[in-house]
Design a protein around this motif. Structure first.
Motif, mmCIF file in Angstrom:
data_model
loop_
_atom_site.group_PDB
_atom_site.id
_atom_site.type_symbol
_atom_site.label_atom_id
_atom_site.label_comp_id
_atom_site.label_asym_id
_atom_site.label_seq_id
_atom_site.Cartn_x
_atom_site.Cartn_y
_atom_site.Cartn_z
ATOM 1 N N GLU A 162 8.687 10.839 -4.735
ATOM 2 C CA GLU A 162 8.965 11.582 -3.499
ATOM 3 C C GLU A 162 7.787 12.469 -3.111
ATOM 4 O O GLU A 162 7.481 12.610 -1.914
ATOM 5 C CB GLU A 162 10.243 12.407 -3.672
ATOM 6 N N ASP A 163 7.098 13.037 -4.093
ATOM 7 C CA ASP A 163 5.896 13.843 -3.806
ATOM 8 C C ASP A 163 4.807 12.973 -3.186
ATOM 9 O O ASP A 163 4.108 13.401 -2.251
ATOM 10 C CB ASP A 163 5.362 14.502 -5.084
ATOM 11 N N LEU A 164 4.644 11.759 -3.697
ATOM 12 C CA LEU A 164 3.647 10.839 -3.136
ATOM 13 C C LEU A 164 4.013 10.463 -1.705
ATOM 14 O O LEU A 164 3.144 10.366 -0.834
ATOM 15 C CB LEU A 164 3.538 9.578 -4.004
ATOM 16 N N ALA A 165 5.308 10.266 -1.451
ATOM 17 C CA ALA A 165 5.757 9.940 -0.092
ATOM 18 C C ALA A 165 5.475 11.103 0.858
ATOM 19 O O ALA A 165 5.071 10.890 2.002
ATOM 20 C CB ALA A 165 7.248 9.599 -0.099
ATOM 21 N N ALA A 166 5.663 12.327 0.354
ATOM 22 C CA ALA A 166 5.464 13.514 1.197
ATOM 23 C C ALA A 166 4.018 13.649 1.661
ATOM 24 O O ALA A 166 3.761 14.194 2.743
ATOM 25 C CB ALA A 166 5.894 14.774 0.439
ATOM 26 N N ILE A 167 3.074 13.149 0.873
ATOM 27 C CA ILE A 167 1.658 13.213 1.277
ATOM 28 C C ILE A 167 1.169 11.847 1.768
ATOM 29 O O ILE A 167 -0.024 11.659 1.993
ATOM 30 C CB ILE A 167 0.751 13.751 0.143
ATOM 31 N N ASN A 168 2.101 10.916 1.924
ATOM 32 C CA ASN A 168 1.807 9.562 2.416
ATOM 33 C C ASN A 168 0.725 8.860 1.597
ATOM 34 O O ASN A 168 -0.134 8.172 2.146
ATOM 35 C CB ASN A 168 1.433 9.597 3.904
ATOM 36 N N LYS A 169 0.799 9.028 0.280
ATOM 37 C CA LYS A 169 -0.148 8.361 -0.622
ATOM 38 C C LYS A 169 0.301 6.912 -0.806
ATOM 39 O O LYS A 169 1.449 6.658 -1.168
ATOM 40 C CB LYS A 169 -0.174 9.081 -1.975
ATOM 41 N N PRO A 170 -0.571 5.949 -0.547
ATOM 42 C CA PRO A 170 -0.177 4.547 -0.711
ATOM 43 C C PRO A 170 0.275 4.232 -2.145
ATOM 44 O O PRO A 170 -0.357 4.653 -3.115
ATOM 45 C CB PRO A 170 -1.459 3.776 -0.373
ATOM 46 N N VAL A 171 1.387 3.493 -2.230
ATOM 47 C CA VAL A 171 1.969 3.131 -3.526
ATOM 48 C C VAL A 171 2.229 1.630 -3.565
ATOM 49 O O VAL A 171 2.719 1.054 -2.595
ATOM 50 C CB VAL A 171 3.291 3.898 -3.764
ATOM 51 N N ALA A 214 12.195 1.552 -0.286
ATOM 52 C CA ALA A 214 12.044 1.346 1.154
ATOM 53 C C ALA A 214 12.171 2.664 1.913
ATOM 54 O O ALA A 214 11.493 2.878 2.921
ATOM 55 C CB ALA A 214 13.086 0.351 1.650
ATOM 56 N N GLY A 215 13.011 3.548 1.415
ATOM 57 C CA GLY A 215 13.213 4.835 2.070
ATOM 58 C C GLY A 215 12.043 5.786 1.938
ATOM 59 O O GLY A 215 11.938 6.759 2.697
ATOM 60 N N LEU A 216 11.159 5.542 0.991
ATOM 61 C CA LEU A 216 10.004 6.434 0.795
ATOM 62 C C LEU A 216 9.020 6.338 1.955
ATOM 63 O O LEU A 216 8.407 7.332 2.339
ATOM 64 C CB LEU A 216 9.304 6.109 -0.527
ATOM 65 N N GLY A 217 8.818 5.144 2.466
ATOM 66 C CA GLY A 217 7.927 4.972 3.619
ATOM 67 C C GLY A 217 6.458 4.767 3.276
ATOM 68 O O GLY A 217 5.656 4.514 4.175
ATOM 69 N N ASN A 218 6.081 4.877 2.015
ATOM 70 C CA ASN A 218 4.670 4.725 1.637
ATOM 71 C C ASN A 218 4.444 3.598 0.630
ATOM 72 O O ASN A 218 3.343 3.430 0.121
ATOM 73 C CB ASN A 218 4.118 6.033 1.063
ATOM 74 N N VAL A 219 5.497 2.818 0.353
ATOM 75 C CA VAL A 219 5.372 1.715 -0.593
ATOM 76 C C VAL A 219 4.848 0.496 0.165
ATOM 77 O O VAL A 219 5.547 -0.087 0.989
ATOM 78 C CB VAL A 219 6.713 1.396 -1.292
ATOM 79 N N GLU A 220 3.596 0.141 -0.112
ATOM 80 C CA GLU A 220 2.946 -0.952 0.602
ATOM 81 C C GLU A 220 3.361 -2.324 0.083
ATOM 82 O O GLU A 220 3.345 -3.293 0.841
ATOM 83 C CB GLU A 220 1.425 -0.824 0.485
ATOM 84 N N ARG A 221 3.684 -2.399 -1.192
ATOM 85 C CA ARG A 221 4.108 -3.674 -1.766
ATOM 86 C C ARG A 221 4.826 -3.441 -3.081
ATOM 87 O O ARG A 221 4.698 -2.375 -3.684
ATOM 88 C CB ARG A 221 2.920 -4.620 -1.958
ATOM 89 N N VAL A 222 5.551 -4.461 -3.500
ATOM 90 C CA VAL A 222 6.241 -4.437 -4.783
ATOM 91 C C VAL A 222 5.759 -5.645 -5.580
ATOM 92 O O VAL A 222 5.792 -6.776 -5.079
ATOM 93 C CB VAL A 222 7.775 -4.507 -4.613
ATOM 94 N N ASP A 223 5.292 -5.404 -6.782
ATOM 95 C CA ASP A 223 4.911 -6.488 -7.678
ATOM 96 C C ASP A 223 6.005 -6.651 -8.722
ATOM 97 O O ASP A 223 6.229 -5.739 -9.528
ATOM 98 C CB ASP A 223 3.578 -6.182 -8.370
#
Length: 199
Positions: free
Chosen positions: A109-118, A143-152
């Motif tokens: 959630e902290d990463l999402a708050a700063i829009n850090k790509p994940v 999906a709700g985080l908004g910054n997850v670019e892909r899932v491996d």
């Protein structure tokens, strides 16, 4: 003293990276992985800072459990976080890892708050992490985080089994087989249904 030893090792690692800088820049970057790299957060911070000063792409491969050690300065020098989440619910997560899920969720959630790509990494182990409801919960959260670019979706493999035997340790996953291609694709499908790019 310890500080000098750390500084010397930081210098040695950065000097080694610098010698490959042209090759790395040609289509890659530097990923700090482990084990858990944030166990040595100060060292990570120095290496990431040095890599960014060389103009290199940086990635941090972490479980997120020690995410509180990744301060703003460290994260400012990370281009991408490879976040390994073993399960979506606290009970299942604790059974698999032996620790509480809350620090990992907070870090995500902290990463999402700063829009850090994940890039989310999910290891699929038959009988342990293949529960449809668990995967659905994780997909919805991601999906709700908004910054997850892909899932491996990473299939469990037995390549390290011999290491356990060599150390005389009981390998508890001895009878577990790698997941089928069908199960892998079903799992990717759950993430895709949540609107995520899954490989």
């Amino acid at each position: 003293d310890a500080k000098r030893v750390i500084a010397e090792s930081e210098y040695e690692v950065l000097a080694d990276i610098a010698s490959y800088r042209g090759f790395i820049r040609a289509g890659g970057g530097v990923t700090l992985s482990g084990g858990e790299p944030l166990v040595q957060a100060r060292f990570c911070k120095a290496i990431l800072h040095g890599c960014k000063a060389m103009g290199l792409h940086t990635a941090l491969d972490t479980s997120g459990y020690l995410g509180d050690l990744a301060d703003a300065e460290l994260l400012a020098n990370v281009d991408l976080v490879l976040l390994d989440i073993k399960a979506a619910t606290g009970r299942r997560f604790e059974k698999l890892t032996g620790v509480d899920i809350k620090p990992t969720i907070k870090f995500a959630e902290d990463l999402a708050a700063i829009n850090k790509p994940v890039w989310l990494r999910y290891v699929l182990v038959s009988g342990l992490t293949d529960c449809h409801n668990e995967i659905e919960s994780l997909a919805t959260f991601a999906a709700g985080l908004g910054n997850v670019e892909r899932v491996d979706v990473l299939p469990f493999h037995k390549l390290g089994e011999h290491k356990w035997r060599d150390l005389g340790l009981n390998y508890r996953l001895e009878r577990v087989q790698p997941p089928s291609e069908e199960l892998l694709e079903q799992t990717r499908g759950i993430f895709r249904e949540a609107g995520l790019l899954a490989h």
